[in-house]
Design a protein around this motif. Structure first.
Motif, PDB file in Angstrom:
ATOM      1  N   SER A 105       0.810  -1.223   0.000  1.00  0.00           N
ATOM      2  CA  SER A 105       0.000   0.000   0.000  1.00  0.00           C
ATOM      3  C   SER A 105       0.845   1.276   0.000  1.00  0.00           C
ATOM      4  CB  SER A 105      -0.938  -0.011   1.199  1.00  0.00           C
ATOM      5  OG  SER A 105      -0.198  -0.333   2.342  1.00  0.00           O
ATOM      6  N   ASN A 106       2.131   1.191   0.430  1.00  0.00           N
ATOM      7  CA  ASN A 106       2.945   2.419   0.474  1.00  0.00           C
ATOM      8  C   ASN A 106       3.785   2.626  -0.786  1.00  0.00           C
ATOM      9  OD1 ASN A 106       4.559   0.302   0.975  1.00  0.00           O
ATOM     10  ND2 ASN A 106       5.419   1.063   2.907  1.00  0.00           N
ATOM     11  N   SER A 122      -4.663  -1.193  -8.725  1.00  0.00           N
ATOM     12  CA  SER A 122      -4.787  -1.493  -7.297  1.00  0.00           C
ATOM     13  C   SER A 122      -5.853  -2.553  -7.073  1.00  0.00           C
ATOM     14  CB  SER A 122      -5.187  -0.237  -6.523  1.00  0.00           C
ATOM     15  OG  SER A 122      -4.187   0.727  -6.651  1.00  0.00           O
ATOM     16  N   ASN A 178      -4.903  -4.033  -0.742  1.00  0.00           N
ATOM     17  CA  ASN A 178      -3.606  -3.454  -0.379  1.00  0.00           C
ATOM     18  C   ASN A 178      -2.543  -3.651  -1.448  1.00  0.00           C
ATOM     19  OD1 ASN A 178      -4.420  -2.479   2.052  1.00  0.00           O
ATOM     20  ND2 ASN A 178      -3.938  -4.401   3.145  1.00  0.00           N
ATOM     21  N   ASN A 201      -0.703  -3.230  -4.965  1.00  0.00           N
ATOM     22  CA  ASN A 201      -0.560  -2.340  -6.120  1.00  0.00           C
ATOM     23  C   ASN A 201       0.335  -3.030  -7.135  1.00  0.00           C
ATOM     24  OD1 ASN A 201      -1.970   0.235  -5.561  1.00  0.00           O
ATOM     25  ND2 ASN A 201      -0.687   0.177  -3.723  1.00  0.00           N
TER      26      ASN A 201
END
Ligand SMILES: C[S@@+](CC[C@H](N)C(=O)[O-])C[C@H]1O[C@@H](n2cnc3c(N)ncnc32)[C@H](O)[C@@H]1O
Length: 176
Positions: free
Chosen positions: A145-146, A160, A163, A165
């Protein structure tokens, strides 16, 4: 049993003696779904490298789903390398070559597609894979997610899913 079911049973067996992963059957199913989610976008690649395949995600799973693509699975750890080779043999995966090395030392050709999940930061991967990139190669990184923290100066398109990507980067700017 299909090839994914055979893979799942073998991973569960190997986990008991070699502790390749902590995944139970349900979790392995989720890793297979995660590995296959971007398939439609990459299925026409003729050649591919997966960096740090571990117990098979995503490279071995994609190689099962893409029998016409030549896959190089790069994994330095002996137990994981042995498992990947064992699965290649029992599933008769003629499109797979398993390479026991770190990717920066491996002797690999330039390919259409490079994938990797949970191995290195995006910037580090982009530096290391330069010799294996063509201008029209695609880089597909499975990120958490970051992901946005890692994307300064990097043009990428992102798909996406919860969570996860899925990061797509074009080789153009990064090829040698
Ligand atoms: C956290 S595991 C992830 C395994 C798998 N991709 C997954 O998502 O389940 C990271 C893997 O990358 C491998 N690895 C670490 N550095 C590497 C390098 N420089 N080149 C190739 N593989 C590497 C490790 O041996 C390990 O199996």
């Amino acid at each position: 049993m299909n090839k994914f079911e055979i893979f799942t049973n073998e991973l569960l067996k190997w986990n008991k003696t070699h502790k390749l992963t902590n995944y139970n059957e349900d979790e392995i199913k989720k890793q297979i779904e995660d590995s296959l989610y971007p398939l439609e976008k990459i299925k026409d690649s003729k050649t591919a490298i997966d960096i740090g395949t571990g117990a098979g995600f995503p490279g071995l799973i994609l190689a099962i789903a893409m029998p016409n693509t030549k896959w190089y699975l790069v994994e330095p750890l002996k137990k994981r390398y042995s498992f990947l080779n064992y699965i290649k043999t029992i599933l008769n995966l003629k499109n797979v070559e398993v390479i026991r090395d770190r990717v920066e030392k491996a002797n690999l050709p330039k390919v259409d597609l490079i994938t990797s999940r949970a191995v290195m930061k995006t910037n580090d991967i982009l530096k290391i894979i330069k010799p294996f990139l063509k201008k029209d190669s695609t880089i597909l990184l499975y990120k958490g997610s970051n992901v946005l923290d890692e994307l300064q100066d990097i043009d990428a398109s992102i798909i996406s899913r919860g969570n996860r990507n899925y990061l797509f980067i074009k080789g153009e700017k990064w090829a040698k």
